[in-house]
Scaffold this motif. Structure first.
Motif, PDB file in Angstrom:
ATOM      1  N   ILE A   5       0.814  -1.117   0.043  1.00 40.85           N
ATOM      2  CA  ILE A   5      -0.041  -0.114   0.027  1.00 40.85           C
ATOM      3  C   ILE A   5       0.842   1.450  -0.019  1.00 40.85           C
ATOM      4  CG2 ILE A   5      -1.844   1.384   1.282  1.00 40.85           C
ATOM      5  CD1 ILE A   5      -2.685  -1.365   2.260  1.00 40.85           C
ATOM      6  N   SER A   6       1.839   1.193   0.991  1.00 45.15           N
ATOM      7  CA  SER A   6       2.955   2.402   0.906  1.00 45.15           C
ATOM      8  C   SER A   6       3.556   2.511  -0.484  1.00 45.15           C
ATOM      9  CB  SER A   6       3.944   2.028   2.038  1.00 45.15           C
ATOM     10  OG  SER A   6       4.737   3.262   1.935  1.00 45.15           O
ATOM     11  N   TYR A   7       4.251   1.533  -1.113  1.00 45.67           N
ATOM     12  CA  TYR A   7       4.355   1.527  -2.608  1.00 45.67           C
ATOM     13  C   TYR A   7       3.463   2.273  -3.499  1.00 45.67           C
ATOM     14  CZ  TYR A   7       6.455   0.087  -6.802  1.00 45.67           C
ATOM     15  OH  TYR A   7       7.146  -0.031  -8.125  1.00 45.67           O
ATOM     16  N   THR A   8       2.332   1.492  -3.462  1.00 50.27           N
ATOM     17  CA  THR A   8       1.201   2.511  -4.365  1.00 50.27           C
ATOM     18  C   THR A   8       1.085   3.797  -4.226  1.00 50.27           C
ATOM     19  OG1 THR A   8       0.126   0.160  -4.354  1.00 50.27           O
ATOM     20  CG2 THR A   8      -1.143   2.071  -4.941  1.00 50.27           C
ATOM     21  N   PHE A   9       1.160   4.196  -2.748  1.00 53.96           N
ATOM     22  CA  PHE A   9       1.039   5.698  -2.686  1.00 53.96           C
ATOM     23  C   PHE A   9       2.100   6.503  -2.990  1.00 53.96           C
ATOM     24  CE2 PHE A   9      -2.227   4.620   0.966  1.00 53.96           C
ATOM     25  CZ  PHE A   9      -3.389   5.118   0.146  1.00 53.96           C
ATOM     26  N   HIS A  10       3.333   5.886  -3.015  1.00 56.71           N
ATOM     27  CA  HIS A  10       4.537   6.436  -3.445  1.00 56.71           C
ATOM     28  C   HIS A  10       4.619   6.785  -5.027  1.00 56.71           C
ATOM     29  CE1 HIS A  10       5.857   5.869   0.636  1.00 56.71           C
ATOM     30  NE2 HIS A  10       6.772   7.207   0.353  1.00 56.71           N
ATOM     31  N   LYS A  11       3.907   5.617  -5.745  1.00 55.47           N
ATOM     32  CA  LYS A  11       3.949   5.604  -7.148  1.00 55.47           C
ATOM     33  C   LYS A  11       2.498   6.172  -7.734  1.00 55.47           C
ATOM     34  CE  LYS A  11       7.999   4.018  -7.249  1.00 55.47           C
ATOM     35  NZ  LYS A  11       9.155   4.515  -7.619  1.00 55.47           N
ATOM     36  N   GLU A  12       1.687   6.977  -6.855  1.00 54.45           N
ATOM     37  CA  GLU A  12       0.513   7.392  -7.296  1.00 54.45           C
ATOM     38  C   GLU A  12       0.529   8.300  -8.550  1.00 54.45           C
ATOM     39  OE1 GLU A  12      -3.213  10.028  -5.643  1.00 54.45           O
ATOM     40  OE2 GLU A  12      -1.263   9.802  -4.353  1.00 54.45           O
ATOM     41  N   GLU A  13       1.510   9.278  -8.729  1.00 58.32           N
ATOM     42  CA  GLU A  13       1.596   9.960  -9.950  1.00 58.32           C
ATOM     43  C   GLU A  13       1.811   9.156 -11.244  1.00 58.32           C
ATOM     44  OE1 GLU A  13       4.725  13.089 -12.258  1.00 58.32           O
ATOM     45  OE2 GLU A  13       4.857  12.524 -10.158  1.00 58.32           O
ATOM     46  N   LEU A  15       0.544   5.992 -11.575  1.00 62.13           N
ATOM     47  CA  LEU A  15      -0.574   5.233 -11.790  1.00 62.13           C
ATOM     48  C   LEU A  15      -1.651   6.026 -12.450  1.00 62.13           C
ATOM     49  CD1 LEU A  15      -0.683   3.055  -8.432  1.00 62.13           C
ATOM     50  CD2 LEU A  15      -0.627   2.353 -10.917  1.00 62.13           C
ATOM     51  N   ARG A  16      -1.493   7.335 -11.939  1.00 53.56           N
ATOM     52  CA  ARG A  16      -2.646   8.271 -12.546  1.00 53.56           C
ATOM     53  C   ARG A  16      -2.390   8.466 -14.117  1.00 53.56           C
ATOM     54  NH1 ARG A  16      -5.837  11.004  -9.091  1.00 53.56           N
ATOM     55  NH2 ARG A  16      -5.424  10.994  -6.924  1.00 53.56           N
ATOM     56  N   ASN A  17      -1.032   8.625 -14.571  1.00 56.11           N
ATOM     57  CA  ASN A  17      -0.693   8.772 -15.966  1.00 56.11           C
ATOM     58  C   ASN A  17      -1.289   7.409 -16.831  1.00 56.11           C
ATOM     59  OD1 ASN A  17       0.519  11.379 -15.790  1.00 56.11           O
ATOM     60  ND2 ASN A  17       2.267  10.522 -15.432  1.00 56.11           N
ATOM     61  N   PHE A  18      -0.901   6.460 -16.117  1.00 53.68           N
ATOM     62  CA  PHE A  18      -1.497   5.071 -16.628  1.00 53.68           C
ATOM     63  C   PHE A  18      -3.034   4.940 -16.916  1.00 53.68           C
ATOM     64  CE2 PHE A  18      -3.350   0.844 -16.164  1.00 53.68           C
ATOM     65  CZ  PHE A  18      -2.716   0.411 -17.513  1.00 53.68           C
ATOM     66  N   GLY A  22      -4.392   4.865 -21.819  1.00 56.76           N
ATOM     67  CA  GLY A  22      -4.313   3.522 -21.941  1.00 56.76           C
ATOM     68  C   GLY A  22      -3.202   3.004 -22.775  1.00 56.76           C
ATOM     69  N   ARG A  23      -2.275   4.050 -23.351  1.00 56.37           N
ATOM     70  CA  ARG A  23      -1.464   3.448 -23.990  1.00 56.37           C
ATOM     71  C   ARG A  23      -0.102   3.036 -23.387  1.00 56.37           C
ATOM     72  NH1 ARG A  23      -1.153   8.087 -28.341  1.00 56.37           N
ATOM     73  NH2 ARG A  23      -1.446   9.286 -26.354  1.00 56.37           N
ATOM     74  N   CYS A  24      -0.132   3.680 -22.402  1.00 61.24           N
ATOM     75  CA  CYS A  24       0.977   3.351 -21.297  1.00 61.24           C
ATOM     76  C   CYS A  24       1.258   1.904 -20.910  1.00 61.24           C
ATOM     77  CB  CYS A  24       1.102   4.286 -20.013  1.00 61.24           C
ATOM     78  SG  CYS A  24       1.081   6.225 -20.466  1.00 61.24           S
ATOM     79  N   GLU A  25       2.371   1.583 -20.915  1.00 67.05           N
ATOM     80  CA  GLU A  25       2.557   0.037 -20.600  1.00 67.05           C
ATOM     81  C   GLU A  25       3.092  -0.035 -19.108  1.00 67.05           C
ATOM     82  OE1 GLU A  25       2.604  -2.747 -22.017  1.00 67.05           O
ATOM     83  OE2 GLU A  25       1.761  -2.162 -23.941  1.00 67.05           O
ATOM     84  N   LEU A  26       2.561  -0.983 -18.243  1.00 61.84           N
ATOM     85  CA  LEU A  26       2.835  -1.192 -16.913  1.00 61.84           C
ATOM     86  C   LEU A  26       3.754  -2.214 -16.970  1.00 61.84           C
ATOM     87  CD1 LEU A  26      -0.536  -1.417 -14.874  1.00 61.84           C
ATOM     88  CD2 LEU A  26       1.380   0.373 -14.848  1.00 61.84           C
TER      89      LEU A  26
END
Length: 47
Positions: A5-13, A15-18, A22-26
């Motif tokens: 959960i902490s990792y997700t919050f730190h990478k929020e920016e 994830l929002r771009n993704f 929809g063309r962005c790759e994860l």
């Protein structure tokens, strides 16, 4: 679970771009496939 959960919050920016585009790759799988021949050739040249 807390670290995930902490990792997700730190990478929020990112994830929002993704979610915005929809063309962005994860995954970096495509990039790894493209450089694989060079890595194998380098490994073969060394031995």
């Amino acid at each position: 679970m807390g670290s995930a959960i902490s990792y997700t919050f730190h990478k929020e920016e990112y994830l929002r771009n993704f979610f915005k585009d929809g063309r962005c790759e994860l995954s970096n799988n495509l990039a790894e496939q493209r450089i694989k021949p060079f890595v194998i050739a380098r490994k073969n040249f060394l031995f």
